[in-house]
Motif scaffolding. Structure first.
Motif, PDB file in Angstrom:
ATOM      1  N   GLY A 196       1.959  39.350  -3.093  1.00 30.56           N
ATOM      2  CA  GLY A 196       2.725  40.305  -3.871  1.00 30.56           C
ATOM      3  C   GLY A 196       3.450  39.679  -5.066  1.00 30.56           C
ATOM      4  O   GLY A 196       4.063  40.388  -5.852  1.00 30.56           O
ATOM      5  N   VAL A 197       3.359  38.348  -5.171  1.00 29.69           N
ATOM      6  CA  VAL A 197       4.022  37.684  -6.304  1.00 29.69           C
ATOM      7  C   VAL A 197       3.203  37.937  -7.570  1.00 29.69           C
ATOM      8  O   VAL A 197       2.010  37.653  -7.578  1.00 29.69           O
ATOM      9  N   PRO A 198       3.812  38.481  -8.627  1.00 25.62           N
ATOM     10  CA  PRO A 198       3.042  38.786  -9.837  1.00 25.62           C
ATOM     11  C   PRO A 198       2.448  37.511 -10.447  1.00 25.62           C
ATOM     12  O   PRO A 198       3.136  36.504 -10.581  1.00 25.62           O
ATOM     13  N   LYS A 199       1.160  37.595 -10.811  1.00 22.08           N
ATOM     14  CA  LYS A 199       0.459  36.397 -11.306  1.00 22.08           C
ATOM     15  C   LYS A 199       1.038  35.905 -12.614  1.00 22.08           C
ATOM     16  O   LYS A 199       1.102  34.712 -12.866  1.00 22.08           O
ATOM     17  N   ASP A 200       1.475  36.848 -13.456  1.00 21.65           N
ATOM     18  CA  ASP A 200       1.930  36.407 -14.780  1.00 21.65           C
ATOM     19  C   ASP A 200       3.161  35.518 -14.707  1.00 21.65           C
ATOM     20  O   ASP A 200       3.368  34.678 -15.569  1.00 21.65           O
ATOM     21  N   LEU A 201       3.961  35.683 -13.639  1.00 24.24           N
ATOM     22  CA  LEU A 201       5.121  34.809 -13.491  1.00 24.24           C
ATOM     23  C   LEU A 201       4.690  33.367 -13.301  1.00 24.24           C
ATOM     24  O   LEU A 201       5.256  32.438 -13.875  1.00 24.24           O
ATOM     25  N   ILE A 202       3.645  33.194 -12.463  1.00 23.66           N
ATOM     26  CA  ILE A 202       3.156  31.843 -12.191  1.00 23.66           C
ATOM     27  C   ILE A 202       2.508  31.270 -13.453  1.00 23.66           C
ATOM     28  O   ILE A 202       2.733  30.113 -13.821  1.00 23.66           O
ATOM     29  N   GLU A 203       1.729  32.128 -14.152  1.00 23.35           N
ATOM     30  CA  GLU A 203       1.111  31.709 -15.410  1.00 23.35           C
ATOM     31  C   GLU A 203       2.191  31.261 -16.388  1.00 23.35           C
ATOM     32  O   GLU A 203       2.087  30.218 -17.027  1.00 23.35           O
ATOM     33  N   ALA A 204       3.237  32.086 -16.483  1.00 24.05           N
ATOM     34  CA  ALA A 204       4.307  31.787 -17.433  1.00 24.05           C
ATOM     35  C   ALA A 204       4.946  30.445 -17.119  1.00 24.05           C
ATOM     36  O   ALA A 204       5.203  29.634 -18.011  1.00 24.05           O
ATOM     37  N   SER A 205       5.162  30.192 -15.812  1.00 18.25           N
ATOM     38  CA  SER A 205       5.801  28.931 -15.444  1.00 18.25           C
ATOM     39  C   SER A 205       4.884  27.762 -15.806  1.00 18.25           C
ATOM     40  O   SER A 205       5.336  26.701 -16.207  1.00 18.25           O
ATOM     41  N   LYS A 206       3.560  27.976 -15.696  1.00 17.54           N
ATOM     42  CA  LYS A 206       2.614  26.921 -16.056  1.00 17.54           C
ATOM     43  C   LYS A 206       2.680  26.644 -17.555  1.00 17.54           C
ATOM     44  O   LYS A 206       2.697  25.505 -18.001  1.00 17.54           O
ATOM     45  N   LEU A 207       2.730  27.732 -18.335  1.00 15.71           N
ATOM     46  CA  LEU A 207       2.799  27.572 -19.788  1.00 15.71           C
ATOM     47  C   LEU A 207       4.059  26.820 -20.193  1.00 15.71           C
ATOM     48  O   LEU A 207       4.061  26.064 -21.158  1.00 15.71           O
ATOM     49  N   ASP A 208       5.124  27.055 -19.413  1.00 16.53           N
ATOM     50  CA  ASP A 208       6.373  26.361 -19.714  1.00 16.53           C
ATOM     51  C   ASP A 208       6.346  24.925 -19.228  1.00 16.53           C
ATOM     52  O   ASP A 208       7.355  24.229 -19.297  1.00 16.53           O
ATOM     53  N   GLY A 209       5.211  24.491 -18.708  1.00 18.20           N
ATOM     54  CA  GLY A 209       5.066  23.101 -18.329  1.00 18.20           C
ATOM     55  C   GLY A 209       5.558  22.763 -16.936  1.00 18.20           C
ATOM     56  O   GLY A 209       5.856  21.619 -16.642  1.00 18.20           O
ATOM     57  N   ALA A 210       5.672  23.778 -16.048  1.00 16.26           N
ATOM     58  CA  ALA A 210       6.103  23.485 -14.691  1.00 16.26           C
ATOM     59  C   ALA A 210       4.972  22.798 -13.932  1.00 16.26           C
ATOM     60  O   ALA A 210       3.805  23.182 -14.074  1.00 16.26           O
ATOM     61  N   SER A 211       5.318  21.785 -13.139  1.00 21.23           N
ATOM     62  CA  SER A 211       4.296  21.163 -12.301  1.00 21.23           C
ATOM     63  C   SER A 211       3.976  22.105 -11.158  1.00 21.23           C
ATOM     64  O   SER A 211       4.670  23.105 -10.939  1.00 21.23           O
ATOM     65  N   ARG A 212       2.925  21.781 -10.391  1.00 25.10           N
ATOM     66  CA  ARG A 212       2.569  22.673  -9.281  1.00 25.10           C
ATOM     67  C   ARG A 212       3.719  22.782  -8.292  1.00 25.10           C
ATOM     68  O   ARG A 212       4.015  23.842  -7.769  1.00 25.10           O
ATOM     69  N   PHE A 213       4.336  21.614  -8.064  1.00 27.47           N
ATOM     70  CA  PHE A 213       5.447  21.622  -7.116  1.00 27.47           C
ATOM     71  C   PHE A 213       6.603  22.477  -7.632  1.00 27.47           C
ATOM     72  O   PHE A 213       7.188  23.265  -6.892  1.00 27.47           O
ATOM     73  N   GLN A 214       6.871  22.352  -8.914  1.00 28.85           N
ATOM     74  CA  GLN A 214       7.959  23.153  -9.487  1.00 28.85           C
ATOM     75  C   GLN A 214       7.627  24.642  -9.415  1.00 28.85           C
ATOM     76  O   GLN A 214       8.492  25.472  -9.138  1.00 28.85           O
ATOM     77  N   ALA A 215       6.354  24.971  -9.661  1.00 24.76           N
ATOM     78  CA  ALA A 215       5.961  26.378  -9.597  1.00 24.76           C
ATOM     79  C   ALA A 215       6.190  26.927  -8.196  1.00 24.76           C
ATOM     80  O   ALA A 215       6.628  28.070  -8.017  1.00 24.76           O
ATOM     81  N   ILE A 216       5.892  26.096  -7.196  1.00 22.13           N
ATOM     82  CA  ILE A 216       6.102  26.547  -5.820  1.00 22.13           C
ATOM     83  C   ILE A 216       7.595  26.686  -5.526  1.00 22.13           C
ATOM     84  O   ILE A 216       8.061  27.702  -5.037  1.00 22.13           O
TER      85      ILE A 216
END
Lengths: 320, 275
Positions: A211-231
C-alpha cells in the motif's frame, strides 16, 4: 370536585388515558417502524447478543466469582476461601515459570520473530512469481494446526530420530533429548513458535508495504537516498500501523499459547515449559479445581486488559 | 540504459535458508511415513531408500480417520454457517438501523475480541455442562460461534458501511423493507467479506484443540485434532506411523490453502490490515 367523579367516569378517564398512550405508542411505532425497521431489530439483534453474553461475557464475571471459592464444580460453590487461591497461585513456583515463559515468548517475538518477518517482507513484497512462491512457503506453517505442528517438531527434536540425533551422531556424543531437558526445552519451543508464526506477521507487512505509494520511494531515490535509507526513512514509517498491529497480535497470541505446548512437552519436564494457559489447563482443568483455575483465568484476563489499554493509549494514540 | 540488473545473490541465499527452515520439517514428516523405524533413525530427513507403504495404508485401514475428519467438518461447517448468519444480521443492524445506544452495544461486542477465550474456560465449561451440551458437537460449535462474533461483526460492519448509500436510499424509496434489503441487496454484494470471514472461522474451527478437548469425551465425537493426539498416545515413539498420520490429517488443510490462498491470507490477516 374530584370526589364527585363516579367510578364509571374514572374508568373512562383511565381508558382514555391508556388509549392516548396506546395511540402515542402506536404512533411512535409507526414512525420508527418504517420498512419493518423495529421488527428487524428485534429479530436480528438478540441471537448475537444472547450467545455473546452467555458464552463470552458471563463466564468472565463468573471466573472472578468462582476464584474466591474452593470448588470442584459440583453443587453450589460454598467453601469461601477469599483470596486463598490467589496467594496459593503466586506462591507456586510453576506459575512463576509460566509467567516467565510467557514473557520470553513476547521477547522473542519482538526481538527475533518480527524483525525476521519484516526483513523477509521487505525482500519479497514486490509482485513476481518467485516472490509469490516464497510467500506461499513462509505462510504455510501458519495454516497448520498447532497440534500437528507440535507433533512434527516433537519428531524433529527427538533425540533418537530427529535432527538432534543427526547432530549428536555427527559429534559422536550421547543422544540429547532437548524436550526433556529442563534448561533447553523452552528454547526449543521458542524455535517452533518462530517457525509457526513469522509468516503471519510477514503477510501483514507485505499487505502494508504494497500500500506504500511507489512515487514516494522513487522520489526518495531521486533525492539520493540509499536503499537502507529508503527503507528506514520511507517504508518503515509508512507501514508503522501494520507493525503496531502485528506487535499487538504477537503479544495477545503469546498470552494465549497452549495448543503448541501440549504436543511438544505438555508443560514438562518438571513444569519448566508451562505457559499461562497450559498451567491453567494442568492445574485447574484436569484436576477440576474450578476456584484455582478461575484465579489463573482472572490473572490472564487482567494481563490482557492492562496490556490492551496501555497499548491503545500509547502505541495507537496517533491513530484515531 | 542500465546494464542487466544484477541478481542479488545474498538475498536469495537468505530466502532459501529460511525456506529450508520452514520446509525441511514438513518434507521430513511426509517422507517419514514411508520409512521403516530403523531407517528413520539413521536417515530422518533424506529420501527413503526403501519406500514402505504399509504405514500410510494402516492409517486409512481402521477407518477412524474418516470419522474424525467428518466430525471436524461438521463442526467447522456449522460454525461458519452460524457465524455468517448471526454476524451479518448483527452487523447490519449496526450499519443500517441506527438506534439509541447502538455505539455502546457495538463496543460491547468489540471488547469481546480482546478477551482470551482461555481466561474463562472453566466457567465456560460449567456453562456448557449445565446447558446439557457436554459431549455433543453443538457444545463445540456454539461457543466457537460466540467467540468469533466480535471479529466478524467488526469486519462485516466496516464492509456494509462502505457499500454506496444510494443503494439503500433507492431501495427505501421503492418500499423495500429492511429485511428484504438485507437479504436481496446486502448479502449478494458481500461475497468477498463473507468468504474472508468464512475462511477465518473455518480454519480456526478446523484447528481448534482446547475447546473440543474440554467438551468431548466419546471418541465417536472427536475432531481430528483430538484424534491425532490420541494416536500419538497409542503409538508412542513409532514415529513412522505418527508421521504418516500427521501427513494424512494435514493434507486437507494444505490442499485447501493452495486452492483458496487469496481468501485465506485475507481471512487470516485481513482483519489486521483493515481493522
Amino acid at each position: 370536585m374530584s370526589n364527585n367523579v363516579t367510578p364509571e367516569k374514572r374508568v373512562k378517564v383511565a381508558s382514555n388515558q391508556s388509549a392516548a398512550s396506546n395511540q402515542s405508542v402506536s404512533r411512535w411505532f409507526k414512525k420508527n417502524n418504517h420498512g419493518n425497521r423495529l421488527l428487524t431489530l428485534v429479530l436480528f439483534l438478540p441471537p448475537a447478543l444472547l450467545l455473546f453474553t452467555i458464552f463470552v461475557i458471563l463466564p468472565i464475571g463468573e471466573a472472578g466469582y468462582y476464584s474466591l471459592f474452593r470448588w470442584n464444580g459440583y453443587g453450589e460453590p460454598t467453601k469461601w476461601v477469599e483470596f486463598g487461591n490467589y496467594t496459593r497461585l503466586f506462591k507456586h513456583s510453576a506459575f512463576d515459570t509460566a509467567v516467565w515463559n510467557t514473557l520470553k515468548i513476547i521477547l522473542i517475538s519482538i526481538v527475533i520473530q518480527l524483525p525476521l518477518a519484516l526483513i523477509i517482507a521487505l525482500s519479497i513484497y514486490k509482485k513476481s512469481w518467485t516472490n509469490s512462491l516464497f510467500r506461499l512457503i513462509f505462510f504455510l506453517p501458519y495454516i497448520l494446526a498447532e497440534v500437528a505442528a507440535g507433533l512434527i517438531w516433537r519428531f524433529v527434536f527427538d533425540g533418537d530420530y530427529g535432527v538432534m540425533s543427526s547432530f549428536t551422531e555427527a559429534l559422536n556424543t550421547d543422544s540429547w533429548y532437548i524436550l526433556a531437558d529442563n534448561n533447553w526445552a523452552f528454547v526449543a519451543i521458542l524455535v517452533v513458535l518462530v517457525w509457526k508464526y513469522f509468516g503471519f506477521h510477514m503477510m501483514i507487512y507485505i499487505a502494508a508495504l504494497q500500500g506504500v505509494p511507489k512515487d514516494l520511494i522513487e522520489a526518495s531515490k531521486l533525492d539520493g537516498a540509499s536503499r537502507f535509507q529508503a527503507i528506514w526513512y520511507v517504508k518503515i514509517p509508512l507501514i508503522i500501523s501494520g507493525i503496531t498491529i502485528s506487535i499487538f497480535f504477537s503479544i495477545l497470541g503469546a498470552l494465549q499459547t497452549f495448543d503448541l505446548i501440549m504436543p511438544l512437552t505438555g508443560g514438562g519436564p518438571s513444569n519448566s515449559t508451562h505457559t499461562l494457559v497450559s498451567y491453567l489447563y494442568t492445574f485447574g482443568i484436569t484436576r477440576m479445581n474450578v476456584g484455582f483455575g478461575s484465579a489463573v483465568g482472572v490473572v490472564l484476563f487482567i494481563c490482557c486488559v492492562i496490556f490492551a489499554f496501555t497499548y491503545q493509549s500509547t502505541m495507537m494514540k496517533d491513530k484515531k | 540504459m542500465f546494464a542487466m540488473r544484477k541478481i542479488p545473490w545474498g538475498k536469495y541465499i537468505f530466502l532459501m535458508l529460511v525456506a529450508g527452515f520452514v520446509l525441511v520439517p514438513m518434507f521430513a514428516t511426509v517422507l517419514g511415513g514411508f520409512k521403516s523405524l530403523g531407517e528413520l533413525r539413521t536417515n530422518p530427513f533424506g529420501l527413503p531408500e526403501v519406500w514402505e507403504f504399509e504405514y500410510y495404508a494402516q492409517v486409512f485401514a481402521d477407518g477412524s480417520i474418516w470419522q474424525l475428519m467428518k466430525n471436524s467438518l461438521i463442526i467447522a461447517f456449522f460454525s461458519v454457517l452460524l457465524t455468517l448468519i448471526i454476524g451479518t444480521m448483527t452487523a447490519f443492524t449496526f450499519s443500517h438501523i441506527k438506534f439509541a445506544g447502538y455505539k455502546y452495544l457495538y463496543n460491547y461486542f468489540l471488547i469481546g475480541m480482546m478477551f482470551p477465550a482461555a481466561a474463562a474456560i472453566l466457567p465456560l465449561f460449567l456453562k456448557i455442562r449445565d446447558l446439557g451440551l457436554l459431549d455433543s458437537l453443538s457444545g463445540v460449535v456454539i461457543p466457537q460461534v460466540a467467540f468469533g462474533l466480535g471479529f466478524s461483526i467488526l469486519l462485516f460492519r466496516t464492509f456494509f458501511e462502505q457499500l454506496p448509500s444510494e443503494l439503500f436510499d433507492a431501495a427505501r424509496v421503492d418500499g423495500c423493507s429492511y429485511i428484504k434489503f438485507y437479504w436481496h441487496v446486502i448479502l449478494p454484494l458481500s461475497t468477498p467479506i463473507l468468504a474472508t470471514v468464512g475462511v477465518f472461522v473455518l480454519v480456526a474451527s478446523w484447528n481448534n484443540y482446547l475447546l473440543p478437548l474440554l467438551v468431548l469425551n466419546t471418541e465417536q465425537q472427536y475432531p481430528w485434532t483430538l484424534g491425532i493426539m490420541q494416536y500419538r498416545g497409542e503409538y508412542g515413539i513409532e514415529w513412522n506411523r505418527i508421521l504418516a498420520y500427521v501427513t494424512v490429517t494435514i493434507t486437507p488443510a494444505i490442499v485447501f490453502f493452495l486452492f483458496a490462498q487469496k481468501y485465506i491470507v485475507e481471512g487470516l490477516t485481513g482483519g489486521a490490515v483493515k481493522g
